[in-house]
Scaffold this motif. Structure first.
Motif, PDB file in Angstrom:
ATOM      1  N   LEU A   1       0.823  -1.204   0.000  1.00 40.51           N
ATOM      2  CA  LEU A   1       0.000   0.000   0.000  1.00 40.51           C
ATOM      3  C   LEU A   1       0.858   1.255   0.000  1.00 40.51           C
ATOM      4  O   LEU A   1       0.582   2.211  -0.732  1.00 40.51           O
ATOM      5  N   GLN A   2       1.907   1.266   0.785  1.00 41.83           N
ATOM      6  CA  GLN A   2       2.806   2.423   0.814  1.00 41.83           C
ATOM      7  C   GLN A   2       3.494   2.621  -0.530  1.00 41.83           C
ATOM      8  O   GLN A   2       3.650   3.748  -1.002  1.00 41.83           O
ATOM      9  N   GLN A   3       3.906   1.511  -1.148  1.00 46.58           N
ATOM     10  CA  GLN A   3       4.539   1.626  -2.462  1.00 46.58           C
ATOM     11  C   GLN A   3       3.554   2.136  -3.510  1.00 46.58           C
ATOM     12  O   GLN A   3       3.905   2.964  -4.356  1.00 46.58           O
ATOM     13  N   PHE A   4       2.303   1.641  -3.441  1.00 43.32           N
ATOM     14  CA  PHE A   4       1.281   2.103  -4.390  1.00 43.32           C
ATOM     15  C   PHE A   4       1.007   3.591  -4.217  1.00 43.32           C
ATOM     16  O   PHE A   4       0.953   4.345  -5.210  1.00 43.32           O
ATOM     17  N   LEU A   5       0.847   4.041  -2.988  1.00 44.47           N
ATOM     18  CA  LEU A   5       0.601   5.459  -2.740  1.00 44.47           C
ATOM     19  C   LEU A   5       1.797   6.303  -3.145  1.00 44.47           C
ATOM     20  O   LEU A   5       1.647   7.398  -3.689  1.00 44.47           O
ATOM     21  N   GLY A   6       2.997   5.779  -2.888  1.00 46.86           N
ATOM     22  CA  GLY A   6       4.186   6.520  -3.294  1.00 46.86           C
ATOM     23  C   GLY A   6       4.285   6.668  -4.796  1.00 46.86           C
ATOM     24  O   GLY A   6       4.644   7.742  -5.305  1.00 46.86           O
ATOM     25  N   ASP A   7       3.958   5.597  -5.523  1.00 47.58           N
ATOM     26  CA  ASP A   7       3.982   5.679  -6.987  1.00 47.58           C
ATOM     27  C   ASP A   7       2.941   6.662  -7.507  1.00 47.58           C
ATOM     28  O   ASP A   7       3.205   7.419  -8.453  1.00 47.58           O
ATOM     29  N   GLN A   8       1.760   6.675  -6.907  1.00 49.09           N
ATOM     30  CA  GLN A   8       0.717   7.591  -7.348  1.00 49.09           C
ATOM     31  C   GLN A   8       1.105   9.039  -7.080  1.00 49.09           C
ATOM     32  O   GLN A   8       0.884   9.917  -7.915  1.00 49.09           O
ATOM     33  N   ILE A   9       1.675   9.291  -5.924  1.00 49.89           N
ATOM     34  CA  ILE A   9       2.119  10.664  -5.611  1.00 49.89           C
ATOM     35  C   ILE A   9       3.246  11.079  -6.547  1.00 49.89           C
ATOM     36  O   ILE A   9       3.298  12.238  -6.993  1.00 49.89           O
ATOM     37  N   PHE A  10       4.135  10.147  -6.872  1.00 50.97           N
ATOM     38  CA  PHE A  10       5.223  10.464  -7.803  1.00 50.97           C
ATOM     39  C   PHE A  10       4.679  10.821  -9.182  1.00 50.97           C
ATOM     40  O   PHE A  10       5.117  11.811  -9.793  1.00 50.97           O
ATOM     41  N   VAL A  11       3.713  10.055  -9.686  1.00 47.89           N
ATOM     42  CA  VAL A  11       3.102  10.354 -10.982  1.00 47.89           C
ATOM     43  C   VAL A  11       2.398  11.701 -10.943  1.00 47.89           C
ATOM     44  O   VAL A  11       2.542  12.521 -11.861  1.00 47.89           O
ATOM     45  N   TRP A  12       1.627  11.945  -9.891  1.00 45.07           N
ATOM     46  CA  TRP A  12       0.915  13.224  -9.790  1.00 45.07           C
ATOM     47  C   TRP A  12       1.888  14.394  -9.727  1.00 45.07           C
ATOM     48  O   TRP A  12       1.634  15.446 -10.315  1.00 45.07           O
ATOM     49  N   LEU A  13       3.009  14.212  -9.020  1.00 53.52           N
ATOM     50  CA  LEU A  13       3.991  15.293  -8.889  1.00 53.52           C
ATOM     51  C   LEU A  13       4.596  15.650 -10.239  1.00 53.52           C
ATOM     52  O   LEU A  13       4.743  16.831 -10.575  1.00 53.52           O
ATOM     53  N   LEU A  14       4.941  14.638 -11.041  1.00 52.33           N
ATOM     54  CA  LEU A  14       5.510  14.914 -12.359  1.00 52.33           C
ATOM     55  C   LEU A  14       4.486  15.579 -13.284  1.00 52.33           C
ATOM     56  O   LEU A  14       4.821  16.508 -14.022  1.00 52.33           O
ATOM     57  N   VAL A  15       3.253  15.094 -13.238  1.00 53.18           N
ATOM     58  CA  VAL A  15       2.216  15.702 -14.075  1.00 53.18           C
ATOM     59  C   VAL A  15       1.967  17.146 -13.655  1.00 53.18           C
ATOM     60  O   VAL A  15       1.847  18.045 -14.495  1.00 53.18           O
ATOM     61  N   PHE A  16       1.907  17.384 -12.370  1.00 52.24           N
ATOM     62  CA  PHE A  16       1.656  18.739 -11.879  1.00 52.24           C
ATOM     63  C   PHE A  16       2.805  19.682 -12.236  1.00 52.24           C
ATOM     64  O   PHE A  16       2.580  20.872 -12.499  1.00 52.24           O
ATOM     65  N   ALA A  17       4.043  19.185 -12.249  1.00 50.44           N
ATOM     66  CA  ALA A  17       5.185  20.032 -12.590  1.00 50.44           C
ATOM     67  C   ALA A  17       5.056  20.586 -13.996  1.00 50.44           C
ATOM     68  O   ALA A  17       5.312  21.770 -14.242  1.00 50.44           O
ATOM     69  N   ARG A  18       4.634  19.739 -14.952  1.00 48.81           N
ATOM     70  CA  ARG A  18       4.490  20.210 -16.333  1.00 48.81           C
ATOM     71  C   ARG A  18       3.215  21.018 -16.520  1.00 48.81           C
ATOM     72  O   ARG A  18       3.248  22.124 -17.077  1.00 48.81           O
TER      73      ARG A  18
END
Length: 256
Positions: A4-21
């Motif tokens: 669960l922690q890995q899944f949430l971490g991956d989702q936050i990482f994807v959202w962070l990259l999308v939000f940056a652009r």
């Protein structure tokens, strides 16, 4: 729990990259990125779009880096692409300011200044009017959807984590600067021709009657002629600009 922690971490990482652009592009683009839009509104809009498109773009994201330096490199690359996308739209808006400045010079309105939303600074009255009309037409014709689509579909052209084509970006920006100036001159071409003919006529009249202050006496006529031509050509100018504005973003769109 670890899954669960890995899944949430991956989702936050994807959202962070999308939000940056997405967030960087929207902060520079016309409409949502203009100075009269509050920073909170831009932030909330960028967050909403990022949350909506992040699940769709998740399979295009690189794996989460194992150190903070690589994460900063990825974010810096996404910010660079966002700046590029926003700059493309902002440069095309500059054509309106070029046209407005030429029209103001040829119509005798160059001394009147007001806020121009297209450039987020003080500008000529015709340029400010063209800037407001440009923003209005973008919303009326739903081209703001095209701006959002261009940013989202830019992931097909600029893959996250891949090398950024700085040379190609610089060439595109240089070409757009030239194109923006050419568009502005083309939009104001009738005013350049009429202004030259009007100045030639006043020069000949001044030679025939040097004791008369012809340039002072005919200033009001110059303004009236400029406003009359502005009313005649406004629809054609904005249609011409809107067509080129839309065409510039079609290259960034890719069918899904």
């Amino acid at each position: 729990m670890n899954l669960l922690q890995q899944f949430l971490g991956d989702q936050i990482f994807v959202w962070l990259l999308v939000f940056a652009r997405v967030g960087t592009a929207f902060s520079i683009m016309p409409t949502i990125g203009d100075a009269f839009v509050s920073a909170r509104t831009r932030l909330l809009f960028s967050v909403a779009v990022s949350v909506l498109v992040a699940p769709v773009l998740g399979d295009r994201m690189p794996p989460m880096p194992d150190n903070i330096f690589r994460l900063f490199v990825l974010i810096a690359g996404e910010v660079t692409v966002g700046i590029f996308m926003g700059t493309v739209a902002r440069l095309l808006m500059g054509a309106l300011e070029v046209a407005g400045t030429i029209i103001a010079l040829q119509s005798g309105l160059s001394n009147a200044q007001m806020f121009n939303p297209a450039m987020a600074s003080q500008g000529s009255l015709p340029g400010a009017l063209l800037g407001w009309l440009g923003l209005l037409l973008i919303f009326i014709t739903n081209l703001h959807h095209l701006l959002i689509m261009a940013v989202v579909d830019s992931y097909s052209t600029f893959a996250p984590g891949a090398a950024i084509p700085i040379d190609d970006m610089a060439n595109v920006v240089g070409q757009l600067v030239g194109k923006s100036f050419v568009l502005g001159v083309q939009m104001a071409a009738p005013f350049l021709i009429s202004g030259m003919l009007f100045a030639l006529a006043l020069g000949l009249l001044n030679k025939l009657a040097p004791q008369i202050q012809v340039f002072f006496l005919f200033t009001s006529l110059q303004v009236a002629l400029g406003l009359f031509m502005f009313a005649l050509t406004l629809a054609a100018m904005m249609t011409f600009w809107l067509t080129h504005f839309e065409a510039a973003f079609v290259d960034f769109l890719r069918p899904g």
